[in-house]
Design a protein around this motif. Sequence first.
Motif, PDB file in Angstrom:
ATOM      1  N   LEU B 108       0.763  -1.114  -0.115  1.00 43.94           N
ATOM      2  CA  LEU B 108      -0.067  -0.139   0.364  1.00 43.94           C
ATOM      3  C   LEU B 108       0.929   0.953  -0.005  1.00 43.94           C
ATOM      4  CD1 LEU B 108      -3.395  -0.534   0.140  1.00 43.94           C
ATOM      5  CD2 LEU B 108      -2.801   0.397   2.331  1.00 43.94           C
ATOM      6  N   PRO B 135      -2.113  11.705   9.846  1.00 41.96           N
ATOM      7  CA  PRO B 135      -2.513  10.435  10.685  1.00 41.96           C
ATOM      8  C   PRO B 135      -1.172   9.454  11.890  1.00 41.96           C
ATOM      9  CG  PRO B 135      -2.640   9.726   8.229  1.00 41.96           C
ATOM     10  CD  PRO B 135      -2.023  11.532   8.269  1.00 41.96           C
ATOM     11  N   VAL B 144      -7.405   4.026  16.878  1.00 40.57           N
ATOM     12  CA  VAL B 144      -8.216   2.990  16.791  1.00 40.57           C
ATOM     13  C   VAL B 144      -9.592   3.597  17.630  1.00 40.57           C
ATOM     14  CG1 VAL B 144      -8.496   0.804  19.221  1.00 40.57           C
ATOM     15  CG2 VAL B 144      -6.283   2.103  18.404  1.00 40.57           C
ATOM     16  N   ALA B 146     -11.350   5.376  15.719  1.00 38.47           N
ATOM     17  CA  ALA B 146     -11.962   5.647  14.662  1.00 38.47           C
ATOM     18  C   ALA B 146     -12.578   5.078  13.477  1.00 38.47           C
ATOM     19  CB  ALA B 146     -10.720   6.454  13.394  1.00 38.47           C
ATOM     20  N   TRP B 147     -11.299   3.462  13.996  1.00 35.40           N
ATOM     21  CA  TRP B 147     -11.787   2.508  13.044  1.00 35.40           C
ATOM     22  C   TRP B 147     -13.071   1.947  13.969  1.00 35.40           C
ATOM     23  CZ3 TRP B 147     -10.851   0.424   8.710  1.00 35.40           C
ATOM     24  CH2 TRP B 147      -9.845   1.351   7.762  1.00 35.40           C
ATOM     25  N   LEU B 193      -6.956  -4.363   9.892  1.00 31.99           N
ATOM     26  CA  LEU B 193      -7.315  -3.496   8.589  1.00 31.99           C
ATOM     27  C   LEU B 193      -6.982  -2.304   9.729  1.00 31.99           C
ATOM     28  CD1 LEU B 193     -10.780  -3.387   7.105  1.00 31.99           C
ATOM     29  CD2 LEU B 193      -8.457  -3.308   6.578  1.00 31.99           C
ATOM     30  N   LEU B 196      -2.932  -1.906   9.864  1.00 32.25           N
ATOM     31  CA  LEU B 196      -1.964  -1.233   8.673  1.00 32.25           C
ATOM     32  C   LEU B 196      -2.379  -0.213   8.719  1.00 32.25           C
ATOM     33  CD1 LEU B 196      -1.233  -2.036   6.069  1.00 32.25           C
ATOM     34  CD2 LEU B 196      -3.805  -2.229   5.161  1.00 32.25           C
ATOM     35  N   TYR B 197      -4.101   0.401   9.330  1.00 34.17           N
ATOM     36  CA  TYR B 197      -3.953   1.725   8.978  1.00 34.17           C
ATOM     37  C   TYR B 197      -3.490   2.673  10.336  1.00 34.17           C
ATOM     38  CZ  TYR B 197      -6.184   6.460   9.786  1.00 34.17           C
ATOM     39  OH  TYR B 197      -6.133   7.945   9.973  1.00 34.17           O
ATOM     40  N   LEU B 200       0.359   2.016   8.924  1.00 39.57           N
ATOM     41  CA  LEU B 200       1.245   2.407   7.613  1.00 39.57           C
ATOM     42  C   LEU B 200       1.623   3.455   7.010  1.00 39.57           C
ATOM     43  CD1 LEU B 200       0.774   2.100   4.565  1.00 39.57           C
ATOM     44  CD2 LEU B 200      -1.561   3.395   4.567  1.00 39.57           C
ATOM     45  N   PRO B 201       1.943   4.833   8.431  1.00 36.08           N
ATOM     46  CA  PRO B 201       3.182   6.103   7.380  1.00 36.08           C
ATOM     47  C   PRO B 201       4.366   5.450   8.258  1.00 36.08           C
ATOM     48  CG  PRO B 201       0.503   6.475   9.280  1.00 36.08           C
ATOM     49  CD  PRO B 201       1.011   5.352   9.146  1.00 36.08           C
TER      50      PRO B 201
END
Lengths: 269, 317
Positions: B108, B135, B144, B146-147, B193, B196-197, B200-201
């Motif tokens: 990604l 982020p 967390v 937010a997800w 997920l 990963l979010y 990711l940065p």
Amino acid sequence: MPSDARAPLGLKLAAFGGLAFLLAPIALIFLYAFSTEEKSFQWPPPGFTLKWIGVTLERTDLWEALVLSLKVAAISTALALVLGTLTAAAVARSRFFGRETISLLVILPIALPGIITGISLRSAFSLLDIPFSTWTIVLGHATFCIVIVYNNAVARFRRTSGALIDAAMDLGADGLQTFRLVVLPNIATALLAGGMLAFALSFDEVIVTTFTAGNQATLPIWMLEELVRPRQRPVTNVVAMAVVLVTVLPILAAYYLTRDGEHTAGADR
Amino acid sequence: MSRAAAAPAIFAPRAGLAAGLADWVLLHPRMFVFLLVLPITLWLGIVYIGALIALLIQSFFSIDEFSGMVVREFTLKTYGELFRPYNLDIILRTVAMAAAVTAAAAVLAFPIAYFAARYARGKWKALFYIGVMLPLWSSYLVKVYAWKLVLAREGILNWLFAKAHLTWLLDAVLAIPVIGGNSLSVSYAGTFLVFLYIWLPYMIIPVQAALERVPGPLLEAAADLGATPRQSFSLVLLPLALPGIAAGSIFTFSLTLGDYIVPQIVGNSRLFIGQAVYTQQGTAGNIPLAAAFTVVPIAIMGLYLWGARRMGAFDAL
């Protein structure tokens, strides 16, 4: 490697898709803070209201958690500023026995998973019979805040010419004057940036705090309890939005401060 | 500091205790350095390292199964317990999750980093910068949370799938054994997920740094010499980006290994290493086993760092 060519469509789609993935959940926080729905995370929100901001402002437990978080972050940042700057000055300016060890030591609390720092500090506190208090939280936070200040300060010390200090002293300034009038103005923006990052990191820290906090709740601990057992969804939504604002604004400020600090006086002799 | 020694020869010593002390310290450079590093040595070198070593030593103790008290005798029994099927499952589950998150983050991150490094400029470059930094620096718990909003049964993701008439697809994914579950927020797919979010940065930044250093003419030369886009990607771009990917994977891998909050909030009741440490030291009161569990991520990361170093990951940090 900038290029003037146009990006292939597939790459464009993947890049902007990824960007949307990164930003959408944060945007969602801002929308939910104004939702009229109380009992669930219903999407789309049935309506929008400012009511929950008022309700949140009246919650005393939240204010206590916020005050504790701010207090802990302020004290840890102050401790980290002193310790980080002293260490950076030593490592950047002189060669001495154990120099490499110290630069490794400083990074360790942030390189190891937070749970390891947390559990070992907790067992050390219980071994030494130290009761949990605000100060145990501060000690845990200062441990990993030091590296942030240290990294910023050591980079600035390396860019500041040592000849400036020698010149000040040759011209008759004493040690304290040299520090106050020459060293401090040179490293001030680096310390400000490092201090802001350390503050944001401490304000947001939850893993080490769960081990060193006892019964007190910092704001992240309050948030964690709410995540595990949701009771006040609308209030949590507002708090989440506020926390994003509080952590992101210092970061943007720190970015602008360090971006302009690339050229430092005396760097080119 | 050596030239400072010349000062008193020209100027008279200054009055005042503070100034006098400061001058005295500056005239003794060894003393000066000693005073500079004394606080950090006392705090990190003695208290923190001491605590880490005390924790390590505890992993060689064991717990008396009848009284629940810690037996302070050297034994490898606690490490042996790690290899019981239940505990081994926890370790394998965590490592598999960390590997999956790392691989997905690399896939990604690459287009985002490549576009930002090669094509974005001006306000687009700033947007990509903010898009990664926002982020990265937002509160961990808020991300967390937010997800939790995204994955909720009545939340936006289910709504999107329903609007696109793709609910069957979501159900099919959830029906897959192991990774599926009753809903996304109680399945490994959901845990994956969120991980990963959140990480990711940490992958995008080193990959972008590595790609910024790739000279543009190199890719043009590859194209001029007849390489197809696919070939110049796999033969030129990817090998040069690899140290960046390896550097990013250190973060994504180690952060997933040590995390215990995400699987507690989004996921099913099966434990990850971090949760095992937390429950063993807390409710179960088995400090030796908790300590032995903390050694696992340290050992895995040691191996991982050794491998990453051989791939040149540290040059890209």
